[in-house]
Design a protein around this motif. Sequence first.
Motif, PDB file in Angstrom:
ATOM      1  N   PHE A 244       0.830  -1.202   0.000  1.00  0.00           N
ATOM      2  CA  PHE A 244       0.000   0.000   0.000  1.00  0.00           C
ATOM      3  C   PHE A 244       0.869   1.258   0.000  1.00  0.00           C
ATOM      4  N   LYS A 245       1.961   1.235   0.757  1.00  0.00           N
ATOM      5  CA  LYS A 245       2.838   2.404   0.848  1.00  0.00           C
ATOM      6  C   LYS A 245       3.426   2.775  -0.504  1.00  0.00           C
ATOM      7  N   ALA A 246       3.628   1.771  -1.363  1.00  0.00           N
ATOM      8  CA  ALA A 246       4.231   2.029  -2.678  1.00  0.00           C
ATOM      9  C   ALA A 246       3.382   2.958  -3.529  1.00  0.00           C
ATOM     10  N   PHE A 247       2.073   3.030  -3.232  1.00  0.00           N
ATOM     11  CA  PHE A 247       1.170   3.873  -4.010  1.00  0.00           C
ATOM     12  C   PHE A 247       1.063   5.287  -3.448  1.00  0.00           C
ATOM     13  N   GLY A 248       1.663   5.551  -2.303  1.00  0.00           N
ATOM     14  CA  GLY A 248       1.504   6.863  -1.693  1.00  0.00           C
ATOM     15  C   GLY A 248       0.088   7.024  -1.177  1.00  0.00           C
ATOM     16  N   ASP A 249      -0.352   8.252  -1.039  1.00  0.00           N
ATOM     17  CA  ASP A 249      -1.694   8.525  -0.524  1.00  0.00           C
ATOM     18  C   ASP A 249      -2.693   8.551  -1.678  1.00  0.00           C
TER      19      ASP A 249
ATOM     20  N   LYS B 263      12.731  -2.759 -12.378  1.00  0.00           N
ATOM     21  CA  LYS B 263      13.447  -1.614 -11.815  1.00  0.00           C
ATOM     22  C   LYS B 263      13.814  -0.674 -12.954  1.00  0.00           C
ATOM     23  N   ALA B 264      13.681   0.603 -12.709  1.00  0.00           N
ATOM     24  CA  ALA B 264      13.995   1.592 -13.735  1.00  0.00           C
ATOM     25  C   ALA B 264      14.555   2.842 -13.066  1.00  0.00           C
ATOM     26  N   CYS B 265      15.321   3.603 -13.815  1.00  0.00           N
ATOM     27  CA  CYS B 265      15.845   4.858 -13.286  1.00  0.00           C
ATOM     28  C   CYS B 265      15.787   5.927 -14.377  1.00  0.00           C
ATOM     29  N   TYR B 266      15.820   7.165 -13.949  1.00  0.00           N
ATOM     30  CA  TYR B 266      15.784   8.310 -14.866  1.00  0.00           C
ATOM     31  C   TYR B 266      17.157   8.966 -14.848  1.00  0.00           C
TER      32      TYR B 266
ATOM     33  N   LEU C  29      13.297   5.285 -10.208  1.00  0.00           N
ATOM     34  CA  LEU C  29      11.870   5.532 -10.363  1.00  0.00           C
ATOM     35  C   LEU C  29      11.099   4.546  -9.494  1.00  0.00           C
ATOM     36  N   ILE C  30      10.131   5.058  -8.759  1.00  0.00           N
ATOM     37  CA  ILE C  30       9.367   4.238  -7.835  1.00  0.00           C
ATOM     38  C   ILE C  30       8.039   3.843  -8.479  1.00  0.00           C
ATOM     39  N   PHE C  31       7.794   2.526  -8.523  1.00  0.00           N
ATOM     40  CA  PHE C  31       6.553   2.023  -9.100  1.00  0.00           C
ATOM     41  C   PHE C  31       5.350   2.578  -8.343  1.00  0.00           C
ATOM     42  N   ALA C  32       4.314   2.927  -9.082  1.00  0.00           N
ATOM     43  CA  ALA C  32       3.052   3.480  -8.578  1.00  0.00           C
ATOM     44  C   ALA C  32       3.159   4.956  -8.222  1.00  0.00           C
TER      45      ALA C  32
ATOM     46  N   TYR D 288       6.548  12.633 -13.948  1.00  0.00           N
ATOM     47  CA  TYR D 288       7.117  12.091 -15.181  1.00  0.00           C
ATOM     48  C   TYR D 288       6.017  11.895 -16.215  1.00  0.00           C
ATOM     49  N   ARG D 289       6.393  11.942 -17.489  1.00  0.00           N
ATOM     50  CA  ARG D 289       5.445  11.747 -18.569  1.00  0.00           C
ATOM     51  C   ARG D 289       6.098  10.916 -19.667  1.00  0.00           C
ATOM     52  N   GLY D 290       5.292  10.454 -20.611  1.00  0.00           N
ATOM     53  CA  GLY D 290       5.831   9.675 -21.717  1.00  0.00           C
ATOM     54  C   GLY D 290       5.779   8.179 -21.450  1.00  0.00           C
TER      55      GLY D 290
END
Length: 318
Positions: free
Chosen positions: A108-113, A262-265, A275-278, A304-306
């Motif tokens: 749940f925390k991964a999605f933020g609020d 896993k991904a990074c910008y 980059l954090i999922f969700a 982020y966009r795209g």
Amino acid sequence: MKKIVTVHLRTFNNEEHYEFLVVLKDLLLVFQAAKTVVGADYDTLLVQIDEEKALINNMRKSDFTQTIADTDQRIDRTVTGMNSLIDVGLHHFDPTAVEAARILKNRFKAFGDITHKAYEEQTADVNILIGDLNSDQYAGKVTLLGLSPWVTELAEAEATFESLIRQRNTESAQKPQGDFRSVRRDSDILYHRMTDRINAAATIAAAPIYDDFINEINARIEYFNTHSHHHTRKNISVAGRCVIEDVAEQTWTGKPVTPLIKACYRQEGKPAVELIFARDFFVTYKNNVKVGTATLIIHGKNGYRGQVKTTFSITGAK
């Protein structure tokens, strides 16, 4: 000779587009020389501003607005209740339940609020969350903590919410005053015609009587270009910006295969940012049920966009 710089009108959201036209109108009132050059187009500008304002108000005051807001609150209450039950589980006498609560809490925390996000972002997150909670990885933990009815309630509330959004969009499309796309197109044509005339007059005039207007409008354009919703978000579609860690070969299960990634910008001259999922992105998949090559698509969100695509292999069960 000074000229009006390019403004990225197509990248503005509807409210930014309307606000920019209002700024233009106000500047033309102050600088009468420029207003004289555009002539009758100034009156046409006023009409376009009124049309865009009416469309914005229409979207805000749709008959579905209150029902949508009520359903959104239903989703919020359900998510809040689920979080509360998970918190209770963290203090359970059964260590297995405590571990299940800990794992679900982290998910749940991964999605933020979620409850404070915009409709579009909330919908994406809730659908991903529902899929996760129904998956083999989390379903047993959900059942153990008594959350299964809550997941059903969340899915029903989300389905109702999305249906209402579709109905509202259909209602808006059927309004007799037209849609934002066509109105904005007419406004953009008008804007370019007006600024072309001012630029031509500034080139021909012996005295720089248009310079003050051009200086002012250019300053506003720079601000809108830099601070519009579209341009303040980092574009992961730019080549080399979003780096996705190689996805390991996956085993066929007969169900959709959705590997974690896993991904990074990366931006030149700056350290890479994970980059954090969700929070920073969500993922969709194509051809991820059968053996073969599947496609994974990262969609930027929030800051982020795209989109960025990669592939992975699904092999037969060993």
